[in-house]
Design an enzyme around this catalytic site. Structure first.
Site, mmCIF file in Angstrom:
data_model
loop_
_atom_site.group_PDB
_atom_site.id
_atom_site.type_symbol
_atom_site.label_atom_id
_atom_site.label_comp_id
_atom_site.label_asym_id
_atom_site.label_seq_id
_atom_site.Cartn_x
_atom_site.Cartn_y
_atom_site.Cartn_z
ATOM 1 C CG LEU A 15 10.285 -3.886 1.368
ATOM 2 C CD1 LEU A 15 11.604 -3.200 1.044
ATOM 3 C CD2 LEU A 15 10.071 -5.075 0.441
ATOM 4 C CG ASP A 148 7.507 7.863 0.586
ATOM 5 O OD1 ASP A 148 7.572 7.612 -0.631
ATOM 6 O OD2 ASP A 148 7.135 7.039 1.449
ATOM 7 C CD GLU A 150 3.949 11.992 1.778
ATOM 8 O OE1 GLU A 150 5.003 11.418 1.404
ATOM 9 O OE2 GLU A 150 2.875 11.935 1.159
ATOM 10 C CB THR A 189 21.770 -5.668 -6.622
ATOM 11 O OG1 THR A 189 22.617 -5.300 -7.723
ATOM 12 C CG2 THR A 189 21.926 -7.153 -6.336
ATOM 13 C CB CYS A 381 -14.309 -4.099 22.187
ATOM 14 S SG CYS A 381 -14.603 -2.319 22.373
ATOM 15 N N GLY A 383 -17.734 -7.198 20.379
ATOM 16 C CA GLY A 383 -18.184 -8.583 20.522
ATOM 17 C C GLY A 383 -18.906 -8.841 21.831
ATOM 18 N NE ARG A 462 -16.899 8.249 21.279
ATOM 19 C CZ ARG A 462 -16.105 8.228 20.184
ATOM 20 N NH1 ARG A 462 -16.402 7.428 19.168
ATOM 21 N NH2 ARG A 462 -15.030 8.978 20.128
ATOM 22 C CG HIS A 507 -9.504 -3.942 22.524
ATOM 23 N ND1 HIS A 507 -9.899 -4.400 21.285
ATOM 24 C CD2 HIS A 507 -10.299 -2.880 22.808
ATOM 25 C CE1 HIS A 507 -10.875 -3.635 20.829
ATOM 26 N NE2 HIS A 507 -11.138 -2.705 21.737
ATOM 27 C CD GLU A 509 -7.636 -7.236 20.870
ATOM 28 O OE1 GLU A 509 -8.180 -6.328 20.217
ATOM 29 O OE2 GLU A 509 -8.184 -7.772 21.875
#
Length: 540
Positions: A15, A148, A150, A189, A381, A383, A462, A507, A509
């Site tokens: 959500l 849930d 968990e 609702t 990486c 790439g 790695r 990375h 990004e």
């Protein structure tokens, strides 16, 4: 006194709890408050490092090397704060710590139980993230959905936090769904009411309810939710769909979201300074150009798998005044016969990180086509490693050049395992992780992008450039434009006589922000626009 805000979700997952939490964090920081965020994930994995991208999406890496949930990327992009190892906790990590404590005798022979031992471990984590940076506000998102099994220890732990710090220093925010039933033409609702009832049965009464809906609610719906859920009428806030996620904070402000949070927690009344954020949104709304970027990957059309890359391209597009049209390219479909059809209409190609040998030959063909036809290529990486393999095969004449990861028997392993990593190829938490320095060579595309001679960027890998091939590849024109401080590791490569052909082992990004795009992405999108202009002139 640190203020604590807990964000839970109800009815269904997905959500946008993370975006809601990130938006609130951005607004509170704009008020001058020191804000830090964290995510508590109920799954039993230690971290998402070994989880399938199909199930979990990308793994976001923090400056200090923690492999975390992708929602931390949203937090960093919105709040513009570097998060840390205390910003993501899983059930697996909790039980790991508790069992280690038990083995060490820390509990002095007590029977180890969920309450108090597990909940104490969770609370210790919640308190630690705020103390580490002396935060004014800690925003904690609880993963999963109320109900849930968990998540029960986490819900109990935040109930205890509210008791310990005092209810006036704690705010519960519940994100839930009000579905529209098309056949009856009604917004319902009842799911929200049941979700809040479930939460209340666990000892928590939400202070603010965020309603996810694809349409605006009328006053009667809001009044019904407020009445049944025991919240003030103005504490029922709509979160409707927007075209750009960075519009969410402004959309929520239409319901006075930040003012309500300020009132409930007695925070500073200072108005948030949104000058920079609104300037970014104005640029986004007035983009007049379009640029097509091909994203070559293994998990095609899985937006969450390449979430930070897509967002970083979007940030650079906004700053360049361009809408990014992403063309998802399945690496397994690319070969010498299909490359022109699949790649030829792209203004630029980006090849993000990944693991395993599936689709690698298609990636190499994509890098080859880009180098041969001078299409801007940006490798991250994996790439970068692909760019090195392609150059080795087709330019340096190293037949069968490859990475040890893909072909351990290759005669030319131009990409090889990091020293000390043998035997850990399929294990979690054993890679080169977190921020490391990189020196940048003068007169290179990388130097032009950063305008610095030294940077810090985050890693998650790695395998490395094999130093035994430095001389031969350099002699054929491969520029080793970035290296570690001690020159032992190659961090970035590029080809000089191309518009943009760059690969980085790190990375970038992860450090891009909507109002502060990452410099490499800026340069890449700018080059893609130049390529588009160049091609349009040719066609004329």
């Amino acid at each position: 006194m640190i203020k604590y805000i807990f964000v839970t979700g109800g009815v269904v997952s997905g959500l946008g709890k993370g975006i809601t939490a990130a938006s609130l964090g951005m607004m509170l920081k704009a008020k001058g408050l020191k804000v830090i965020s964290q995510k508590l994930d109920p799954y039993i994995n230690i971290d998402p490092g070994t989880m399938s991208p199909y199930q979990h999406g990308e793994v976001f890496v923090t400056e200090d090397g923690a492999e975390t949930d992708l929602d931390l990327g949203h937090y960093e992009r919105f709040i513009d704060e570097n998060l840390n190892k205390y910003s993501n906790l899983t059930t697996g990590k909790v039980y790991w710590n508790v069992l280690e404590n038990e083995r060490k005798g820390i509990y002095k022979g007590d029977t180890v139980q969920v309450i108090p031992h597990v909940t104490n471990e969770i609370k210790k984590f919640i308190y630690a993230v705020g103390k580490k940076i002396e935060a004014d506000v800690v925003i904690t998102e609880i993963g999963g959905t109320i109900g849930d099994i968990e998540s029960l220890p986490f819900i109990e732990a935040i109930r205890q936090v509210a008791y310990e710090v005092g209810r006036s220093n704690c705010l519960f925010l519940h994100v839930t769904l009000a579905p529209y039933i098309k056949s009856s033409g009604e917004v319902k609702t009842k799911p929200t009411q049941h979700s809040v009832k479930e939460l209340q049965s666990l000892g928590i009464s939400p202070d603010i309810i965020i309603i996810r809906s694809d349409r605006l609610l009328d006053k009667s719906h809001k009044a019904k939710i407020a009445l049944y859920c025991n919240v003030n009428p103005d504490c029922v806030i709509e979160n409707v769909d927007v075209d750009l996620i960075y519009e969410v904070p402004i959309m929520l402000e239409k319901s006075n979201f930040t003012k309500i949070v300020t009132r409930e927690l007695k925070l500073t009344e200072k108005e948030p300074d949104l000058t920079v954020w609104n300037s970014m949104l104005e640029k986004a709304r007035n983009r007049s150009k379009t640029v097509k970027i091909g994203l070559v990957g293994k998990y095609i059309k899985m937006y969450d798998t390449y979430l930070s890359v897509v967002e970083a391209i979007t940030h650079a597009g906004i700053d360049n005044g361009a809408i990014i049209d992403i063309k998802w390219l399945d690496a397994e479909r690319i070969n010498s016969k299909t490359a022109k059809e699949l790649i030829g209409d792209c203004d630029g190609i980006i090849l993000p990180g990944g693991f395993g040998d599936r689709g690698v030959e298609g990636m190499i063909e994509a890098a080859h086509y880009c180098r041969e036809h001078d299409i801007p290529y940006f490798g991250i990486c994996l790439g970068m490693q692909i760019a090195v393999i392609e150059f080795s095969r087709y330019k340096a004449g190293l037949e069968g050049a490859n990475s040890k990861e893909f072909n351990p028997d290759s005669a030319h392993k131009v990409i090889d395992i990091m020293q000390g990593q043998e035997g850990y190829e399929n294990t979690g938490g054993s890679m080169r992780l977190g921020a490391y320095p990189c020196k940048i060579k003068e007169g290179t595309t990388l130097r032009k992008a950063y305008n610095k001679d030294r940077i810090m960027e985050r890693h998650r890998h790695r395998y490395e450039f094999n130093n035994n091939y430095r001389d031969i590849l350099s002699s054929h024109g491969l520029v080793l434009c970035g290296t570690s401080d001690d020159d032992t590791l190659v961090e970035a490569i590029e080809i000089k006589d191309r518009l943009f052909h760059l690969g980085v082992q790190f990375h970038p990004e992860f450090k891009s922000r909507p109002h502060k795009p990452h410099p490499i992405f800026l340069e890449f999108v700018s080059s893609a626009l130049k390529n588009k202009q160049r091609n349009s002139v040719k066609h004329e």
